[in-house]
Design an enzyme around this catalytic site. Structure first.
Site, PDB file in Angstrom:
ATOM      1  N   ALA A 189       0.822  -1.208   0.000  1.00 46.28           N
ATOM      2  CA  ALA A 189       0.000   0.000   0.000  1.00 46.28           C
ATOM      3  C   ALA A 189       0.856   1.257   0.000  1.00 46.28           C
ATOM      4  O   ALA A 189       1.956   1.282   0.548  1.00 46.28           O
ATOM      5  CB  ALA A 189      -0.917   0.003   1.212  1.00 46.28           C
ATOM      6  N   VAL A 234      16.362  -9.319  24.117  1.00 45.28           N
ATOM      7  CA  VAL A 234      15.375 -10.389  24.281  1.00 45.28           C
ATOM      8  C   VAL A 234      15.438 -11.406  23.142  1.00 45.28           C
ATOM      9  O   VAL A 234      15.519 -12.619  23.375  1.00 45.28           O
ATOM     10  CB  VAL A 234      13.958  -9.795  24.396  1.00 45.28           C
ATOM     11  CG1 VAL A 234      12.909 -10.905  24.365  1.00 45.28           C
ATOM     12  CG2 VAL A 234      13.827  -8.976  25.673  1.00 45.28           C
ATOM     13  N   HIS A 282      -2.958 -23.981  45.960  1.00 47.53           N
ATOM     14  CA  HIS A 282      -1.722 -24.597  46.454  1.00 47.53           C
ATOM     15  C   HIS A 282      -1.730 -26.078  46.098  1.00 47.53           C
ATOM     16  O   HIS A 282      -2.757 -26.735  46.240  1.00 47.53           O
ATOM     17  CB  HIS A 282      -1.632 -24.429  47.974  1.00 47.53           C
ATOM     18  CG  HIS A 282      -0.473 -25.168  48.576  1.00 47.53           C
ATOM     19  ND1 HIS A 282       0.812 -24.660  48.570  1.00 47.53           N
ATOM     20  CD2 HIS A 282      -0.404 -26.385  49.190  1.00 47.53           C
ATOM     21  CE1 HIS A 282       1.623 -25.530  49.158  1.00 47.53           C
ATOM     22  NE2 HIS A 282       0.902 -26.591  49.543  1.00 47.53           N
TER      23      HIS A 282
END
Length: 457
Positions: free
Chosen positions: A113, A181, A437
């Site tokens: 585009a 990262v 837990h």
């Protein structure tokens, strides 16, 4: 043909914008030049996590004895099968993205585009008119322009993160230029699959945007995989498969079958070059708080605006831009401070809010509490005790200022804290919550309970 909205790019920001626009009956055109689903789905988040999961399984198998399991015979890696599985995952999710766009009753056109004016977009020689434009064109890898790198890239030695996902085999030696990262994830991936990996990092530690505890622990984990980390290494040139660098005035070099350059990404905004948009001193397009350019009906979202190059941040920006076009207030703007970030190493790293380093630099008062995973029953049962949960709080109100987690499930755990921060919850709220837990997740409430005794008596 006239549209209410033209979206350029069908990546995370673009297809979510199309979905939201469809729900509000906007006549929408989506323009995509290559990948439905964008970089994230095709050559980023999803394929890397697919391969990293397989690498994690290899790690488990190699250390099966630690779990009381004996394996007779060698653990063999079928690289071609891994790539085939990766392709199937990507193909399935691309189909999902196409279905989302179709269900939004948005039209699609393939091609590159170019925005001719505030209301006209050209694609493959045809023009389309619209009331509003959302540019969601993503980003691309940044290349090194130092001597020899262009030739080495042309000869197939220097690669980017896209190419690193489709190599013909696992390289015997891999050099990673950049300890951010993406570079660290690939270092973990290929080291787990058997590569001899060397990381060249320009500053004094890897993952320098995180606190030092994160850098130090991840570096130790990499070293257990025999990854060599060379810090303060200023790369100077390349000669095919050899990279030269300067460190403390001395020149060194390292050789690899492949050299992965991972030094950041560049936003793709060339489709707007024909417009006289306001730019800053670094030639970046200026946006207001609503993601509008200086031409108000043109918005830039996701990686293309370079505010925070994360797919989940892009999702929210895509929705917000359409929300603003509709003049609605259902969607809040994406906030950097409450947007979590994750590193899919083994164990994972996740953070949200301020780092302790940022709090110190900005002079923001805080108190902190942390617990190591060696105190967590589930982590001990899983034999995965490398890691910690660290949280920072406002010393007066107890509001959460930031959190960092290293744990096997850190990327899942951080969502709770992103929600808590966004909702303005405090250390008191989380300390009084009940977690299941045994889980790694209960460490969050445990840290908050400890913080009450340490800082909020």
């Amino acid at each position: 043909m006239n549209y209410d909205l033209i979206i350029i790019g069908a990546g995370p920001a673009g297809y979510v914008a199309a979905e939201y626009a469809g729900k509000h009956k906007l006549k929408t055109l989506v323009v995509e030049k290559e990948y439905f689903g964008g970089v994230c789905l095709n050559v980023g988040c999803i394929p890397t996590k697919t391969l990293l999961k397989r690498a994690k399984i290899v790690d488990y198998l190699r250390h099966a004895q630690d779990y009381g399991i004996s394996i007779n015979g060698q653990v063999a890696l079928n690289w071609n099968q891994l790539l085939e599985q990766k392709g199937k995952v990507v193909s399935k999710l691309v189909g999902g993205v196409k279905a989302i766009i179709a269900s939004a009753k948005a039209e699609t056109v393939m091609g590159e585009a170019k925005v001719l004016d505030p209301n006209t977009v050209e694609v493959a020689g045809k023009t389309y008119t619209t009331k509003s434009i959302v540019v969601a064109t993503g980003s691309r890898p940044r290349y090194l322009t130092l001597p020899g790198f262009a030739e080495a890239r042309q000869n197939g030695f220097v690669i980017d993160s896209t190419q690193a996902l489709s190599l013909e085999g696992v390289p015997r030696k891999l050099v990673v230029v950049g300890g951010g990262v993406i570079g660290i994830e690939f270092a973990f991936l290929y080291a787990s699959l058997g590569s001899e990996v060397t990381i060249l990092q320009g500053v004094d530690r890897i993952l320098e945007i995180f606190d030092t505890e994160v850098s130090d622990l991840v570096a130790k984990l990499l070293q257990t995989k025999n990854v060599k980390i060379i810090t303060n290494a200023q790369v100077t040139r390349a000669n095919n498969n050899e990279v030269f660098y300067s460190q403390n005035g001395q020149e060194g070099s390292v050789v690899g079958d492949r050299i992965l350059v991972s030094i950041g990404r560049i936003p793709n905004t060339e489709c707007l070059d024909g417009l006289n948009l306001q730019r800053d001193e670094r030639n970046r397009i200026v946006l207001n708080q609503d993601l509008q350019t200086s031409i108000p009906n043109i918005y830039i979202v996701g990686d293309a605006n370079a505010q925070l190059m994360l797919a989940h941040f892009a999702y929210q920006q895509g929705r917000y831009a359409v929300n603003h076009i509709l003049n609605k207030k259902q969607v809040k703007p994406a906030q950097k401070l409450t947007c979590p970030s994750c590193i899919y190493t083994n164990p994972e790293v996740a953070s949200v809010g301020y780092t302790e380093m940022e709090l110190k630099k900005q002079g923001i008062p805080y108190v902190k509490t942390n617990l190591v995973l060696a105190h967590c029953g589930k982590a001990i049962a899983d034999n995965e005790t490398n890691g910690f949960v660290k949280m920072m709080f406002d010393p007066q109100t107890g509001k959460i200022l930031g959190c960092c987690i290293i744990a096997a499930t850190a990327s899942d755990m951080i969502a709770e804290l992103a929600l808590a921060m966004g909702a303005g919850l405090t250390v008191f709220d989380i300390a009084n919550s009940i977690s299941p837990h045994p889980t790694i997740n209960e460490m969050i409430a445990d840290v908050c309970k400890k913080a009450l005794f340490d800082h909020f008596k």
